[in-house]
Design an enzyme around this catalytic site. Structure first.
Site, PDB file in Angstrom:
ATOM      1  N   CYS A  74     -14.473  -3.361  -8.773  1.00 33.98           N
ATOM      2  CA  CYS A  74     -14.945  -2.750  -8.540  1.00 33.98           C
ATOM      3  C   CYS A  74     -13.627  -1.838  -8.179  1.00 33.98           C
ATOM      4  O   CYS A  74     -14.042  -0.424  -8.447  1.00 33.98           O
ATOM      5  CB  CYS A  74     -14.152  -2.903  -6.484  1.00 33.98           C
TER       6      CYS A  74
ATOM      7  N   ILE B 148      -3.339   1.279   6.965  1.00 35.31           N
ATOM      8  CA  ILE B 148      -1.664   2.070   7.079  1.00 35.31           C
ATOM      9  C   ILE B 148      -1.366   1.981   5.786  1.00 35.31           C
ATOM     10  O   ILE B 148      -0.428   2.915   5.143  1.00 35.31           O
ATOM     11  CB  ILE B 148      -0.963   1.086   8.287  1.00 35.31           C
TER      12      ILE B 148
ATOM     13  N   CYS C 186     -15.297  -6.222   1.477  1.00 34.19           N
ATOM     14  CA  CYS C 186     -15.127  -5.574   2.074  1.00 34.19           C
ATOM     15  C   CYS C 186     -16.338  -5.156   2.677  1.00 34.19           C
ATOM     16  O   CYS C 186     -16.824  -4.145   3.923  1.00 34.19           O
ATOM     17  CB  CYS C 186     -14.656  -3.916   1.481  1.00 34.19           C
TER      18      CYS C 186
END
Length: 347
Positions: free
Chosen positions: A94, A13, A191
């Protein structure tokens, strides 16, 4: 003429709404969805995310394979940290090495001038031309912590459309505009780990085998055995399995002797910590200085004094004792809403 904006799109989203906002503001926008080689197998994440997003937003969304740089910069760093007995924060690595370097370079070759992400943070350019990183206005979602190692150059080409919105406003806007995530889960700190715990991941991808060793107290008394240092982090209570009248907590990991040092809850409180690899977003300040420091993402922040500790390290002296500053985690320095810089907790 407005710059061309590439929007990093995970399929969630936040990046969808970011793209919608940029498009409505009249920017020329295209999406870029990167893969790492560590996506969940057999889940909805393997579906054609790029085409789903492109259809919803009516602009191109390109897929880029960043597997090599992601493995080298993030996963190998994660594995190496655990081998060294420290607890890494992969997002701190990252963002500067993958998203705002490798991904931006790929987007730039496609014509992108700026890279937008769905982070809840703000970047502003001051009168002197310097770029400043600010907290997002939603205190529950502020992600400036994870962006604290970005450079001036990287901030100059960064765009955070959600920085002035709250998460509830983002969800409401998505519902009003009919935007639907291409993946169902929210992005997480780690992740690349999905249906297994850290220990299982390290065994499978790094070949780290459990090596039992002693559990000792701060006084040197051996109170038990552990089943592998990589299963523990500073401040941890569960899994120690040493019967006692009071719970034990992890205080320190010593890889050289494969020793787990434990203590009581009060032993977790520290008046200061040492920070390595300091990074400043703007000019290096004259030390000592008064700051607010966050010792982990969910840490509320505490007033502190930052001073030179020698050998390129900094000493962070807290205004009140803090629980378990964890080696490997980021210590992020703020003044008000602005991120001054960051470092990695050494001890």
């Amino acid at each position: 003429m407005k710059p061309v904006v590439a929007i990093a799109m995970s399929g969630g989203i936040d990046s969808l709404v970011s793209a919608h906002l940029l498009k409505n503001e009249g920017f020329s926008v295209f999406g870029i969805h990167f893969t790492t080689g560590f996506e969940p197998v057999g889940s909805e994440d393997r579906a054609p995310i790029a085409s789903n997003l492109s259809a919803q937003l009516d602009f191109p969304v390109h897929e880029v394979d960043l597997g090599n740089v992601f493995r080298t910069a993030v996963v190998e760093y994660f594995i190496r940290s655990y081998r060294e007995g420290i607890t890494p924060s992969p997002c701190l690595v990252c963002n500067p090495a993958v998203k705002f370097d490798a991904l931006f370079n790929a987007a730039n070759k496609m014509g992108g001038d700026l890279l937008a992400t769905g982070h809840y943070a703000r970047v502003v350019k001051d009168a002197s031309g310097r770029f400043r990183l600010l907290k997002g206005v939603d205190p529950a979602k502020d992600q400036s912590y994870f962006l604290s190692f970005l450079s001036q150059k990287q901030l100059s080409r960064a765009c955070f459309p959600l920085g002035t919105l709250t998460k509830s406003e983002v969800k409401k806007l998505a519902a009003e505009t009919g935007l639907s995530p291409a993946i169902r889960h929210e992005s997480q700190d780690i992740c690349f780990i999905h249906d297994e715990n850290y220990a299982d991941f390290l065994c499978r991808h790094a070949g780290i085998e459990p090596q039992p060793g002693p559990v000792v107290t701060v006084g040197g008394e051996t109170v038990g055995r552990h089943n592998g240092l990589y299963r523990f982090t500073v401040g941890q209570r569960r899994g120690i399995n040493c019967p006692s009248s009071e719970p034990y907590y992890v205080l320190r990991l010593i890889p050289s002797t494969n020793t787990l040092v434990v203590g009581r809850k009060q032993d977790l409180l520290f008046e200061c910590c040492i920070v390595d690899r300091p990074h400043w977003i703007g000019p290096t300040p004259h030390l000592p200085i008064s700051i607010e420091v966050r010792l982990r993402y969910r840490h509320r922040g505490i007033p502190a004094t930052l001073s030179d500790a020698g050998d390129g390290t900094l000493k962070v002296s807290f205004s009140m004792p803090q629980k378990a500053p964890t080696p490997g985690q980021g210590a992020v320095f703020y003044t008000g809403n602005e991120v001054l810089g960051a470092g990695i907790i050494l001890s």
